[in-house]
Write a protein that holds these residues in place. Structure first.
Motif, short mmCIF file in Angstrom:
data_model
loop_
_atom_site.label_atom_id
_atom_site.label_comp_id
_atom_site.label_asym_id
_atom_site.label_seq_id
_atom_site.Cartn_x
_atom_site.Cartn_y
_atom_site.Cartn_z
N ASN A 126 95.31 31.11 -113.32
CA ASN A 126 94.84 30.80 -112.15
C ASN A 126 93.06 30.40 -112.86
OD1 ASN A 126 96.67 31.89 -110.78
ND2 ASN A 126 95.05 33.80 -110.04
N LEU A 127 93.28 30.35 -113.77
CA LEU A 127 92.31 29.10 -114.44
C LEU A 127 92.74 27.84 -115.07
CD1 LEU A 127 89.90 31.98 -116.77
CD2 LEU A 127 89.25 30.44 -114.44
N CYS A 128 93.79 28.10 -115.74
CA CYS A 128 94.51 26.78 -115.98
C CYS A 128 94.72 25.81 -113.73
CB CYS A 128 96.28 26.91 -115.80
SG CYS A 128 95.84 27.90 -117.75
N LEU A 129 94.88 26.20 -113.00
CA LEU A 129 94.49 25.71 -111.84
C LEU A 129 93.85 25.14 -111.90
CD1 LEU A 129 97.27 27.83 -109.44
CD2 LEU A 129 98.12 25.99 -110.62
N LEU A 130 92.44 25.32 -111.79
CA LEU A 130 91.41 24.71 -111.31
C LEU A 130 90.69 23.17 -111.03
CD1 LEU A 130 88.78 27.91 -111.99
CD2 LEU A 130 89.95 27.36 -109.67
N PRO A 131 91.24 22.88 -112.86
CA PRO A 131 91.01 21.20 -112.84
C PRO A 131 91.96 20.53 -111.77
CG PRO A 131 91.66 22.46 -114.63
CD PRO A 131 91.60 23.59 -114.22
N THR A 132 93.59 20.80 -111.89
CA THR A 132 93.97 20.33 -110.63
C THR A 132 93.30 19.96 -108.62
OG1 THR A 132 96.17 20.77 -111.93
CG2 THR A 132 96.62 20.82 -109.40
N VAL A 133 93.04 21.61 -109.18
CA VAL A 133 92.64 21.88 -107.34
C VAL A 133 90.83 21.01 -107.30
CG1 VAL A 133 91.49 23.52 -105.75
CG2 VAL A 133 93.36 24.15 -107.35
N PHE A 134 90.67 21.32 -108.02
CA PHE A 134 88.88 20.42 -108.32
C PHE A 134 89.12 18.87 -108.36
CE2 PHE A 134 87.17 24.40 -108.62
CZ PHE A 134 87.04 24.87 -107.30
N ARG A 135 89.86 18.05 -109.15
CA ARG A 135 90.34 16.42 -108.94
C ARG A 135 91.04 16.57 -108.29
NH1 ARG A 135 93.22 16.71 -113.47
NH2 ARG A 135 91.70 17.60 -115.04
N SER A 136 89.89 14.89 -107.53
CA SER A 136 90.78 14.34 -105.89
C SER A 136 91.30 13.83 -106.61
CB SER A 136 89.21 13.87 -105.21
OG SER A 136 89.02 13.15 -106.10
N THR A 137 91.30 12.81 -107.37
CA THR A 137 92.90 12.12 -107.64
C THR A 137 94.21 12.86 -108.01
OG1 THR A 137 92.13 12.03 -110.39
CG2 THR A 137 91.30 10.02 -108.22
N SER A 138 94.31 14.23 -108.24
CA SER A 138 94.91 14.71 -108.81
C SER A 138 96.95 15.20 -108.05
CB SER A 138 95.28 15.94 -109.90
OG SER A 138 95.07 16.72 -108.43
N TYR A 139 98.10 14.63 -108.11
CA TYR A 139 98.88 14.75 -106.77
C TYR A 139 99.67 15.81 -107.39
CZ TYR A 139 103.02 13.60 -104.97
OH TYR A 139 104.40 13.08 -105.00
N VAL A 140 100.18 16.49 -106.91
CA VAL A 140 101.44 17.53 -107.04
C VAL A 140 102.78 17.24 -105.75
CG1 VAL A 140 102.23 19.86 -107.68
CG2 VAL A 140 99.84 19.04 -108.12
N PRO A 141 103.97 17.35 -106.24
CA PRO A 141 104.96 16.92 -105.20
C PRO A 141 104.71 17.91 -104.12
CG PRO A 141 106.04 16.48 -107.42
CD PRO A 141 104.60 17.20 -107.71
N ARG A 142 104.78 17.85 -103.46
CA ARG A 142 104.81 19.41 -102.44
C ARG A 142 105.65 19.97 -102.72
NH1 ARG A 142 101.16 19.05 -97.86
NH2 ARG A 142 100.63 17.12 -97.71
N PHE A 143 107.31 19.70 -102.83
CA PHE A 143 108.35 20.90 -103.27
C PHE A 143 107.86 21.83 -104.01
CE2 PHE A 143 112.31 22.17 -105.21
CZ PHE A 143 112.89 23.20 -104.15
#
Length: 77
Positions: A14-31
């Motif tokens: 979960n700690l590794c996910l935090l940069p993705t959650v808080f960076r507004s320019t990150s993109y993860v495909p919806r699928f």
């Protein structure tokens, strides 16, 4: 004991996910985020049913993080 091990491992993930959650320019495909959210929901339910509430709760936090990634980072800006 194994409940604590699973909870600790999931907290680390979960700690590794935090940069993705808080960076507004990150993109993860919806699928990707949707399938991960569904899969982790099944894991959380299984852990609760097996009597591992700490592991289950830490996975629920991961589900919420992946759901927020699905909602806020699943589209290009």
């Amino acid at each position: 004991m194994w409940d604590m091990v699973m909870a600790g491992a999931q907290v680390g993930l979960n700690l590794c996910l935090l940069p993705t959650v808080f960076r507004s320019t990150s993109y993860v495909p919806r699928f990707t985020s949707a399938s991960t959210t569904v899969g982790l929901s099944v894991v959380a339910l299984s852990l609760f049913n097996l009597g591992a509430p700490l592991g289950g709760f830490s996975v629920v936090v991961g589900v919420l993080l992946w759901a927020s990634i699905f909602i806020y980072h699943g589209h290009t800006k």
